[in-house]
Design a protein around this motif. Sequence first.
Motif, short mmCIF file in Angstrom:
data_model
loop_
_atom_site.label_atom_id
_atom_site.label_comp_id
_atom_site.label_asym_id
_atom_site.label_seq_id
_atom_site.Cartn_x
_atom_site.Cartn_y
_atom_site.Cartn_z
N MET A 1 0.82 -1.19 0.00
CA MET A 1 0.00 0.00 0.00
C MET A 1 0.87 1.26 0.00
SD MET A 1 -2.93 1.06 2.67
CE MET A 1 -2.51 2.41 3.70
N LYS A 2 1.88 1.34 0.85
CA LYS A 2 2.71 2.54 0.95
C LYS A 2 3.67 2.68 -0.23
CE LYS A 2 1.10 4.10 4.85
NZ LYS A 2 0.26 5.26 4.94
N ASN A 3 3.85 1.64 -1.03
CA ASN A 3 4.75 1.77 -2.17
C ASN A 3 4.07 2.50 -3.33
OD1 ASN A 3 3.20 -0.53 -2.14
ND2 ASN A 3 4.68 -1.81 -3.20
N GLU A 4 2.82 2.90 -3.18
CA GLU A 4 2.15 3.72 -4.20
C GLU A 4 2.44 5.21 -3.98
OE1 GLU A 4 -2.35 4.28 -2.74
OE2 GLU A 4 -1.63 2.20 -2.57
N TYR A 5 3.21 5.52 -2.97
CA TYR A 5 3.54 6.90 -2.64
C TYR A 5 4.86 7.31 -3.29
CZ TYR A 5 -0.03 6.79 1.01
OH TYR A 5 -1.20 6.70 1.69
N GLU A 6 4.89 8.51 -3.79
CA GLU A 6 6.11 9.09 -4.36
C GLU A 6 6.87 9.80 -3.23
OE1 GLU A 6 7.25 12.82 -7.30
OE2 GLU A 6 5.20 12.05 -7.29
N GLU A 7 8.18 9.58 -3.18
CA GLU A 7 8.97 10.23 -2.13
C GLU A 7 9.38 11.62 -2.56
OE1 GLU A 7 12.78 9.54 0.85
OE2 GLU A 7 12.49 8.16 -0.81
N LEU A 8 9.20 12.57 -1.66
CA LEU A 8 9.66 13.94 -1.88
C LEU A 8 10.92 14.18 -1.04
CD1 LEU A 8 6.40 16.10 -1.53
CD2 LEU A 8 7.52 15.35 -3.63
N HIS A 9 11.75 15.03 -1.53
CA HIS A 9 12.92 15.45 -0.76
C HIS A 9 12.73 16.93 -0.47
CE1 HIS A 9 14.96 11.67 -1.36
NE2 HIS A 9 14.52 11.71 -2.60
N ILE A 10 12.41 17.23 0.78
CA ILE A 10 12.09 18.59 1.18
C ILE A 10 13.21 19.11 2.08
CG2 ILE A 10 10.47 20.03 2.49
CD1 ILE A 10 8.27 18.04 1.73
N TRP A 11 13.68 20.29 1.73
CA TRP A 11 14.68 20.95 2.57
C TRP A 11 13.98 22.10 3.28
CZ3 TRP A 11 18.60 17.86 2.60
CH2 TRP A 11 18.88 17.10 1.48
N GLY A 12 13.90 22.01 4.55
CA GLY A 12 13.23 23.05 5.32
C GLY A 12 12.87 22.53 6.69
N ASP A 13 12.02 23.27 7.35
CA ASP A 13 11.64 22.86 8.70
C ASP A 13 10.39 21.97 8.66
OD1 ASP A 13 9.45 24.58 8.39
OD2 ASP A 13 10.25 26.10 9.73
N LEU A 14 10.05 21.45 9.80
CA LEU A 14 8.94 20.49 9.89
C LEU A 14 7.62 21.13 9.49
CD1 LEU A 14 7.90 17.70 10.60
CD2 LEU A 14 7.88 18.39 13.02
N GLN A 15 7.36 22.34 9.94
CA GLN A 15 6.11 23.00 9.59
C GLN A 15 5.98 23.15 8.08
OE1 GLN A 15 5.33 26.64 11.74
NE2 GLN A 15 3.77 27.30 10.29
N GLU A 16 7.06 23.53 7.43
CA GLU A 16 7.05 23.68 5.98
C GLU A 16 6.80 22.33 5.29
OE1 GLU A 16 10.00 25.35 2.45
OE2 GLU A 16 10.63 25.48 4.54
N ALA A 17 7.43 21.28 5.80
CA ALA A 17 7.24 19.95 5.22
C ALA A 17 5.78 19.51 5.32
CB ALA A 17 8.16 18.94 5.91
N VAL A 18 5.16 19.75 6.47
CA VAL A 18 3.76 19.36 6.66
C VAL A 18 2.87 20.14 5.70
CG1 VAL A 18 1.81 19.37 8.27
CG2 VAL A 18 4.06 18.58 9.03
N THR A 19 3.11 21.43 5.59
CA THR A 19 2.31 22.27 4.69
C THR A 19 2.44 21.78 3.25
OG1 THR A 19 2.57 24.18 6.16
CG2 THR A 19 1.94 24.64 3.88
N ILE A 20 3.62 21.44 2.82
CA ILE A 20 3.83 20.93 1.46
C ILE A 20 3.08 19.61 1.27
CG2 ILE A 20 5.57 19.95 -0.10
CD1 ILE A 20 7.50 22.15 1.00
N LEU A 21 3.21 18.72 2.25
CA LEU A 21 2.49 17.44 2.16
C LEU A 21 0.98 17.64 2.09
CD1 LEU A 21 4.58 15.31 4.68
CD2 LEU A 21 4.40 14.94 2.22
N GLN A 22 0.46 18.54 2.91
CA GLN A 22 -0.98 18.81 2.91
C GLN A 22 -1.43 19.40 1.58
OE1 GLN A 22 -1.20 21.13 6.55
NE2 GLN A 22 -1.88 19.34 7.73
N ASN A 23 -0.60 20.23 0.95
CA ASN A 23 -0.93 20.78 -0.36
C ASN A 23 -0.97 19.68 -1.42
OD1 ASN A 23 -1.30 23.41 0.50
ND2 ASN A 23 0.83 23.98 0.15
N TYR A 24 -0.06 18.73 -1.35
CA TYR A 24 -0.10 17.60 -2.28
C TYR A 24 -1.37 16.79 -2.06
CZ TYR A 24 4.48 17.92 -4.51
OH TYR A 24 5.55 18.31 -5.29
N ASN A 25 -1.77 16.60 -0.81
CA ASN A 25 -2.98 15.84 -0.51
C ASN A 25 -4.21 16.53 -1.10
OD1 ASN A 25 -4.38 13.63 0.81
ND2 ASN A 25 -5.17 15.20 2.20
N LYS A 26 -4.27 17.87 -1.02
CA LYS A 26 -5.40 18.61 -1.59
C LYS A 26 -5.50 18.39 -3.10
CE LYS A 26 -5.39 22.29 1.86
NZ LYS A 26 -5.01 23.68 2.14
#
Length: 178
Positions: A1-26
Motif C-alpha cells: 500500500m505505501k509503495n504507491e507513494y512518491e517520495e519527496l525530498h524537502i529541505w526546510g523545517d517540519l512545519q514547511e514539510a507538513v504544509t507541502i504534504l498537505q498541499n499535495y494531498n489537496k
Amino acid sequence: MKNEYEELHIWGDLQEAVTILQNYNKKGRKVFVDFNGHKLYSDTVTMDGAFLEVTGKTKKERDDYLEEQHRKYQREEAEHKAKIPTLIPMYVEKGHKLLKEKYWELWEQLNDLYHGWELDCCLDIIKVLQEENDFEKAKELFSNQGHSGMSAGLTASMIGSLCDNGKDFAKFMGFNVK
C-alpha cells in the motif's frame, strides 16, 4: 500500500514539510517525506501529529518550549552582561598570574565570548605548555574540553597569540594560525 507513494525530498523545517504534504494531498497526490527518520504521508499528516512524532511535542508545545528557551537565554545573557564589570578584572588577574608579561596587554583586550569558558580553556592549556611543554598532554586536555568548531578555533588562536610555543601547538593541533 505505501509503495504507491512518491517520495519527496524537502529541505526546510517540519512545519514547511507538513504544509507541502498537505498541499499535495489537496491535489490528490500520494507523496511522503522522510523527515529525520520519520515517514510522513500526505494523506494522513497533521501538523500536531507530525510534531508529536518528530519532536515528542505538539506544534504549540514545541513553539512554547522554544519561546521559553529564548526567554531563558535572554535572561542569562542579561545576567551575564551585568556581571561583566566584575568578570573582566577577575580574568585580567587570572591571566596576569599565568601569562608572561609581554602578553598582558593582548590578554586584557580579549572579549569574553561564551561567558569566559574559552578564556579558562586557553589558560589551562597554556599552563601545560609553559610548565611542561608537553604537546600531547595539552592536546588531550584540549580534546576533552568539549569545543565546537568555533570555540576550538578561537581557543587555538588565543593560545597561539598568548604563549611562546602556542603557535607551534596550534599548528600541531591542525589549526592555521598566523
